[in-house]
Design a protein around this motif. Structure first.
Motif, PDB file in Angstrom:
ATOM      1  N   GLU A  40      -8.167  -0.537 -18.231  1.00  0.00           N
ATOM      2  CA  GLU A  40      -8.299  -1.808 -18.950  1.00  0.00           C
ATOM      3  C   GLU A  40      -7.389  -2.874 -18.366  1.00  0.00           C
ATOM      4  N   ARG A  41      -6.220  -2.458 -17.895  1.00  0.00           N
ATOM      5  CA  ARG A  41      -5.259  -3.407 -17.329  1.00  0.00           C
ATOM      6  C   ARG A  41      -5.434  -3.615 -15.823  1.00  0.00           C
ATOM      7  N   GLY A  42      -6.403  -2.916 -15.239  1.00  0.00           N
ATOM      8  CA  GLY A  42      -6.649  -3.086 -13.812  1.00  0.00           C
ATOM      9  C   GLY A  42      -5.593  -2.455 -12.931  1.00  0.00           C
ATOM     10  N   ILE A  43      -4.957  -1.404 -13.423  1.00  0.00           N
ATOM     11  CA  ILE A  43      -3.897  -0.729 -12.672  1.00  0.00           C
ATOM     12  C   ILE A  43      -4.516   0.286 -11.708  1.00  0.00           C
ATOM     13  N   ALA A  44      -4.009   0.326 -10.490  1.00  0.00           N
ATOM     14  CA  ALA A  44      -4.503   1.276  -9.497  1.00  0.00           C
ATOM     15  C   ALA A  44      -4.281   2.698 -10.002  1.00  0.00           C
ATOM     16  N   LEU A  45      -5.350   3.466 -10.099  1.00  0.00           N
ATOM     17  CA  LEU A  45      -5.318   4.801 -10.692  1.00  0.00           C
ATOM     18  C   LEU A  45      -5.711   5.821  -9.630  1.00  0.00           C
ATOM     19  N   ARG A  46      -4.927   6.871  -9.533  1.00  0.00           N
ATOM     20  CA  ARG A  46      -5.205   7.898  -8.522  1.00  0.00           C
ATOM     21  C   ARG A  46      -5.031   9.278  -9.140  1.00  0.00           C
ATOM     22  N   PHE A  47      -6.025  10.137  -8.913  1.00  0.00           N
ATOM     23  CA  PHE A  47      -5.957  11.525  -9.372  1.00  0.00           C
ATOM     24  C   PHE A  47      -5.548  12.399  -8.187  1.00  0.00           C
ATOM     25  N   VAL A  48      -4.456  13.128  -8.368  1.00  0.00           N
ATOM     26  CA  VAL A  48      -3.881  13.909  -7.264  1.00  0.00           C
ATOM     27  C   VAL A  48      -3.642  15.342  -7.705  1.00  0.00           C
ATOM     28  N   GLU A  49      -3.435  16.212  -6.736  1.00  0.00           N
ATOM     29  CA  GLU A  49      -3.070  17.593  -7.042  1.00  0.00           C
ATOM     30  C   GLU A  49      -1.675  17.606  -7.664  1.00  0.00           C
ATOM     31  N   ARG A  50      -1.438  18.549  -8.565  1.00  0.00           N
ATOM     32  CA  ARG A  50      -0.143  18.618  -9.260  1.00  0.00           C
ATOM     33  C   ARG A  50       1.012  18.751  -8.276  1.00  0.00           C
ATOM     34  N   ARG A  51       0.778  19.434  -7.171  1.00  0.00           N
ATOM     35  CA  ARG A  51       1.873  19.601  -6.200  1.00  0.00           C
ATOM     36  C   ARG A  51       2.323  18.263  -5.613  1.00  0.00           C
ATOM     37  N   GLU A  52       1.400  17.261  -5.591  1.00  0.00           N
ATOM     38  CA  GLU A  52       1.795  15.942  -5.117  1.00  0.00           C
ATOM     39  C   GLU A  52       2.765  15.286  -6.104  1.00  0.00           C
ATOM     40  N   LEU A  53       2.489  15.449  -7.395  1.00  0.00           N
ATOM     41  CA  LEU A  53       3.412  14.920  -8.397  1.00  0.00           C
ATOM     42  C   LEU A  53       4.737  15.659  -8.349  1.00  0.00           C
ATOM     43  N   ASP A  54       4.672  16.974  -8.151  1.00  0.00           N
ATOM     44  CA  ASP A  54       5.904  17.760  -8.029  1.00  0.00           C
ATOM     45  C   ASP A  54       6.744  17.252  -6.858  1.00  0.00           C
ATOM     46  N   ARG A  55       6.074  16.875  -5.783  1.00  0.00           N
ATOM     47  CA  ARG A  55       6.781  16.434  -4.575  1.00  0.00           C
ATOM     48  C   ARG A  55       7.518  15.113  -4.796  1.00  0.00           C
ATOM     49  N   VAL A  56       6.893  14.175  -5.489  1.00  0.00           N
ATOM     50  CA  VAL A  56       7.513  12.854  -5.644  1.00  0.00           C
ATOM     51  C   VAL A  56       8.338  12.725  -6.924  1.00  0.00           C
ATOM     52  N   SER A  57       8.209  13.694  -7.824  1.00  0.00           N
ATOM     53  CA  SER A  57       8.930  13.609  -9.104  1.00  0.00           C
ATOM     54  C   SER A  57      10.440  13.648  -8.892  1.00  0.00           C
ATOM     55  N   ARG A  58      11.147  12.808  -9.626  1.00  0.00           N
ATOM     56  CA  ARG A  58      12.604  12.782  -9.568  1.00  0.00           C
ATOM     57  C   ARG A  58      13.230  13.592 -10.694  1.00  0.00           C
ATOM     58  N   SER A  59      12.499  13.750 -11.769  1.00  0.00           N
ATOM     59  CA  SER A  59      13.040  14.469 -12.929  1.00  0.00           C
ATOM     60  C   SER A  59      12.620  15.933 -12.957  1.00  0.00           C
ATOM     61  N   GLY A  60      11.498  16.239 -12.279  1.00  0.00           N
ATOM     62  CA  GLY A  60      10.957  17.591 -12.347  1.00  0.00           C
ATOM     63  C   GLY A  60      10.211  17.860 -13.636  1.00  0.00           C
ATOM     64  N   ARG A  61      10.016  16.824 -14.456  1.00  0.00           N
ATOM     65  CA  ARG A  61       9.335  16.978 -15.747  1.00  0.00           C
ATOM     66  C   ARG A  61       8.345  15.829 -15.932  1.00  0.00           C
ATOM     67  N   HIS A  62       7.413  15.724 -15.023  1.00  0.00           N
ATOM     68  CA  HIS A  62       6.487  14.596 -15.036  1.00  0.00           C
ATOM     69  C   HIS A  62       5.334  14.763 -16.012  1.00  0.00           C
TER      70      HIS A  62
END
Length: 242
Positions: A40-62
């Protein structure tokens, strides 16, 4: 600024902040409201594998979702005072003196937002700033409660007093909280767990309040003390006859 976790991201999407992109783990359930809000807000949305989020996460609890947003925008003390006057409610501010732990700051911002405080004021030095950790701990509350960062906390106190705001500090040698007058325009200063409110700042305040303690440990966590002080203030204002 990187925002991780469902609650912080949801609150960021609902706030006026500018989010540039949102990553969501493929196959994650119960995130459709976030997806809809991003679209609705026109924000760039991307669906990725969980390991990609694990890789860039700073908290480890994304929790399967990470957003990227502009740096946190601080309010000015003048803006907070103006909003408070427009609210029609007695002013209630929380001032922080030497809170350097971002976890404590995040918890205090969560308390401030939940109790309806008009804002939080913190110094630019000897203090934690609002970062990703603070946003995570505050469960997104930092996106809704105005936070002013000032060069000198004592100058801010003097300014408030010129506006006829009574400033009280939390101090173990202060008056019993449950016997203090908490009515009218009020600001409460919370100090660090190690040093408390600095002597010059305490002297500048209009008074000091203490929380009765009956155990063997002689101090409370700063965010816990803040919660007790804030909700006693709320209790008095909601039910002033009690």
């Amino acid at each position: 600024m990187q925002i991780e976790g469902r609650n912080p991201v949801r609150e960021a999407l609902q706030s006026a902040g500018q989010i540039s992109k949102l990553w969501i783990a493929k196959g994650t359930r119960d995130l459709q409201p976030l997806i809809d809000a991003a679209r609705e807000r026109g924000i760039a949305l991307r669906f990725v594998e969980r390991r990609e989020l694990d890789r860039v996460s700073r908290s480890g609890r994304h929790q399967g979702v990470i957003a990227w947003a502009e740096e946190f925008r601080y309010a000015s003390l003048d803006d907070i005072l103006t909003r408070a006057r427009e609210s029609g409610r007695p002013l209630f501010l929380i001032l922080l003196d030497g809170i350097e732990d971002p976890h404590n700051l995040g918890s205090i911002l969560r308390v401030a937002e939940c109790c309806g405080a008009h804002g939080v004021v913190l110094p630019s030095r000897r203090s934690a700033s609002v970062n990703e950790t603070v946003l995570k701990v505050s469960a997104g509350a930092a996106m809704h409660v105005p936070v002013a960062q000032v060069g000198n906390l004592n100058d801010a106190i003097r300014m408030l007093q010129e506006e006829f705001v009574r400033v009280l500090c939390a101090d173990m040698d202060g008056d019993d909280l449950y016997a203090c007058d908490l009515s009218g325009d009020l600001a409460i200063v919370i100090g660090s767990e190690g040093e408390g409110v600095r002597p010059l700042t305490r002297k500048l305040c209009d008074g000091a309040v203490s929380i009765p303690q009956f155990g063997k440990v002689n101090s409370l966590n700063a965010s816990v003390a803040c919660g007790i002080l804030c909700y006693e203030t709320v209790r008095r204002r909601v039910a002033p006859q009690s």
